[in-house]
Design a protein around this motif. Structure first.
Motif, short mmCIF file in Angstrom:
data_model
loop_
_atom_site.label_atom_id
_atom_site.label_comp_id
_atom_site.label_asym_id
_atom_site.label_seq_id
_atom_site.Cartn_x
_atom_site.Cartn_y
_atom_site.Cartn_z
N TYR A 86 0.83 -1.22 0.00
CA TYR A 86 0.00 0.00 0.00
C TYR A 86 0.86 1.26 0.00
N ARG A 87 1.96 1.25 0.75
CA ARG A 87 2.79 2.47 0.84
C ARG A 87 3.64 2.65 -0.41
N ASN A 88 4.32 1.59 -0.83
CA ASN A 88 5.30 1.74 -1.91
C ASN A 88 4.67 1.52 -3.29
N THR A 89 3.94 0.41 -3.44
CA THR A 89 3.40 0.11 -4.77
C THR A 89 2.24 1.04 -5.11
N LEU A 90 1.31 1.23 -4.15
CA LEU A 90 0.13 2.06 -4.42
C LEU A 90 0.34 3.53 -4.03
N GLY A 91 1.44 3.83 -3.36
CA GLY A 91 1.72 5.22 -3.00
C GLY A 91 0.71 5.83 -2.06
N ALA A 92 0.21 5.03 -1.12
CA ALA A 92 -0.82 5.51 -0.20
C ALA A 92 -0.19 6.01 1.11
N ASP A 93 -1.00 6.79 1.82
CA ASP A 93 -0.62 7.34 3.12
C ASP A 93 -0.97 6.29 4.19
N VAL A 94 0.05 5.65 4.76
CA VAL A 94 -0.15 4.49 5.64
C VAL A 94 0.47 4.78 7.01
#
Lengths: 134, 134
Positions: free
Chosen positions: A22-30
């Motif tokens: 979620y953080r690296n591949t999807l670039g989300a705020d985790v």
């Protein structure tokens, strides 16, 4: 009765890989993982602006997501949580309409410190619904 | 990259009962059914304020939710759709990170008239993810 979607809960077998996806591949705020031993999960919040995605990893014995992960070993969508203004009124209305409230029918304090109830997925076409007092 | 949660899609075997459950039992704001033959579904939108829940019933032969309903005959959570600013940039970034884009890798026009892509659920812990150009 049904208010805003508070969160979508996704059960995962292991948080480290899920956080990376979620953080690296999807670039989300985790967020950082938060252990909630009284709820049997470690949780990470993915903030997508209008709601939250919660990534849940089992914690300890008898985790409420253990059976789900036995059936779905790679993880999956576990439940949807909606806010309600008055959880006791919501419960009474749901029971009067024939919907089944899980457990003893009394709200418990959920992972956000607010009263919650779960509704039987068989009454809602395979979706486990959590209601949280807003 | 990952923007707001556009919708949660729930597959149901039959919309009439699902609409009754969401409208009457849960007291939600539910639209009339809308047939989308080019997408193989009939859809009803449940407006919960901050996002939408989409109830999907198969329509016609080869519906994209037919296989899911064979495995889950009473229905269930089918996918999550997130908005992205630039779907081609998102696709290229995801592919570079090793994530699998379903189909031929080119965005299709989705049910809302905007370009969409689906990501392989095995890369995201059992959750089927749709990305929609915002």
């Amino acid at each position: 009765m049904l208010g805003r979607l508070n969160h979508v809960a996704l059960a995962v077998p292991e948080l480290t890989a899920a956080v990376a996806a979620y953080r690296n591949t999807l670039g989300a705020d985790v967020t950082e993982p938060q252990a909630l031993p009284e709820h049997g999960v470690t949780v990470v919040f993915v903030n997508v602006g209008n709601t939250k995605i919660e990534l849940l990893e089992p914690l300890g014995e008898g985790s409420p997501i253990a059976a789900f992960l036995e059936k779905n070993p790679s993880g999956g969508m576990h439940h949807l949580c909606y806010e309600v203004d008055d959880i006791l009124a919501a419960r009474d209305q749901l029971k009067a309409a024939g919907a089944r409230v899980l457990g003893d029918g009394n709200p418990k304090i959920g992972a956000h410190g607010k009263p919650v109830l779960f509704l039987h997925p068989k009454d809602f076409f395979g979706t486990l619904i959590e209601l949280e007092q807003s």
